[in-house]
Design an enzyme around this catalytic site. Sequence first.
Site, short mmCIF file in Angstrom:
data_model
loop_
_atom_site.label_atom_id
_atom_site.label_comp_id
_atom_site.label_asym_id
_atom_site.label_seq_id
_atom_site.Cartn_x
_atom_site.Cartn_y
_atom_site.Cartn_z
N SER A 1 23.46 54.46 40.88
CA SER A 1 23.64 54.03 39.51
C SER A 1 22.60 54.49 38.52
O SER A 1 22.78 54.34 37.32
CB SER A 1 23.71 52.51 39.45
OG SER A 1 24.89 52.07 40.09
N SER B 1 26.04 53.12 37.13
CA SER B 1 26.34 52.12 36.13
C SER B 1 25.27 51.95 35.05
O SER B 1 25.45 51.18 34.11
CB SER B 1 26.52 50.77 36.81
OG SER B 1 25.35 50.46 37.52
N LYS C 1 17.87 47.76 31.37
CA LYS C 1 19.29 47.54 31.67
C LYS C 1 19.57 46.04 31.68
O LYS C 1 18.72 45.24 32.09
CB LYS C 1 19.58 48.13 33.04
CG LYS C 1 21.04 48.15 33.46
CD LYS C 1 21.17 48.90 34.78
CE LYS C 1 22.61 48.88 35.28
NZ LYS C 1 22.74 49.54 36.58
#
Lengths: 526, 147
Positions: A195, A171, A76
């Site tokens: 997330s 997210s 990420k």
Amino acid sequence: MLGRTLREVSVALKQGQITPTELCQECLSLIKKTKFLNAYITVSEEVALKQAEESEERYKKGHSLGELDGIPVAVKDNFSTTGIKTTCASNMLKGYVPPYNATVVQKLLDQGALLMGKTNLDEFAMGSGSTDGVFGPVKNPWSYSKQYREKKKQKPHGENEDTNWLITGGSSGGSAAAVSAFTCFAALGSDTGGSTRNPAALCGVVGLKPTYGLVSRHGLIPLVNSMDVPGILTRCVDDAATVLGVLAGHDCKDSTTVQDPVKSFILPSLTDVSKLCIGIPKEYLVPELSSEVQSLWSKAAKLFESEGAKVIEVSLPHTSYSIVCYHVLCTSEVASNMARFDGLEYGHRCDINVSTEAMYAATRREGFNDVVRGRILSGNFFLLKENYENYFIKAQKVRRLIANDFVNVFNSGVDVLLTPTTLSEAVPYVEFIKEDNRTRSAQGDIFTQAVNMAGLPAVSVPMALSNQGLPIGLQFIGRAFCDQQLLTVAKWFEKQVQFPIIQLQEIMGDCSSVFENDLASVSLKQ
Amino acid sequence: MWARAARRVLRAPGGGGRGFASKAGGGGVSAGGEAAPQERGRVPGDVIEHLERLALVDFGSREAVARLEKAVAFADRLRAVDTDGVQPMESVLEDRCLYLRPDNVVEGNCAEELLQNAHRVMEEYFVAPPGNITLPKLDEQELFSKS
């Protein structure tokens, strides 16, 4: 080969059925074909190929580093990676190239993993849709799956329409989409309020949030220091355990990692669940829960019971205040953590030079989007002298009550809690954006954030497809530092439910050869 | 038997007496026996200004202020919790000692690498505009005319 699990590919690499370079090329090619998903912000092609070369050398000499050697992974974009730009999907860090690797990234690289690229996210990991980053939203691969499209009965002339695609959740949506679309075998996400687990549930993959303190946060651009944890996304529970085994452990660069010796994360194959006690928290049955998720939750509980486990209803009395408490603590810590972005040492800098304050203010106005600014301002409000006691300290006290709720439940003999992960399956983007980020976050995080406040491990495991052909996942919550036990239960569950593989051949055209022979042999055999 | 209890819990509409309102828009609560809706007090203009100065981030629009007000109203729900005698929790690892590294220098000497990420440097310095100049005071009009 891409449809296989991490372990299966690892064996294949060892046996020479495929080389790291070939594997890398296949993944890169698939990444290009699935570019429309917008899962990746940066594809580190050269780096990956070089790493593949090195891995190949090691395999030739019989000196492979371990199960992750030569395995494509994605990270990420809020983890620092040397020489590869790290943006957090924000204008504030556009073009920022870190001079160091996050510890978890370094650990993956030390094991020979191939870094395919940095994945998309909500700006600074604030959000539950992966829709609010500056590089655009991430599309859920299931929007293009045969399973979904068949149920939707697309009008023939509407085949090329792409207006009703679904969100990935957030997210860590980019990471979830990358794993779900077979472009890598594992991806790192971050989990502050859910997330990692939220997009895992919506994208039909396994999303693990380890116990706070087990995995190092050094290099993870912080959101909420007391709740952030690096998360792991994979296509099966065993793979998540494999990656956790590599990442867990004390890091002298992160003093919030515990110094306990790291236990093994090799998961036994449970055959007998009769000694297990599963807790069902009654307060998690909220009116907003979709009936499909509710019925799957019920079905899962019955499954455990029918196999001999003890399944009891438990109470987490402060559940209804959890999201509010999270909101206050999160925004407060965010206000503090975002203060480092002033344009002086790194990141975006505006052109104003009148004074430091003017420069900082303009830089931050230009660099942050509305969501981030909103949270900073809310956080600062709660931290004002006149509000500190009533909001921030109050929230900290409520946090203790919430953490104690969990302690009490686990002390009463419950081994693992079973809850839904999300309120419903993935929704279309056009629906999602009708409400603002804070509202959506409050809805998306509802089942997941209490776990972050208590620092417990939790994993979302895909269970079944909804009536619309979309994945629904359930969450297991374990005791602190009992990640192995948690994953063992999750693995048993995964084997029982046999969640279907996403069928993406239609849009991947000639990639179908990649899946030939694999779909038949892909199994969740341990 | 759990199955019977499960049927009661998981099929009961509204989940029994403890309906939980998760709709966070504007502090709205569903009919779940929650306390009366909190007053949506407006955040006074001087607090807005103060926040902008502290955060060095501007609201930029009336919507942003409205969002703050909603966020505060949402947070006000915490008042309903009885926290008498409860200690604030700062970290879940509070019963452990924080690890401290031995005070030996083992890495560093990377000034050049670090300076590369900055826009304005001179030799080994980050260049900042002059300090000790406060932001100009903005009146309410200007606050909301910025885009």
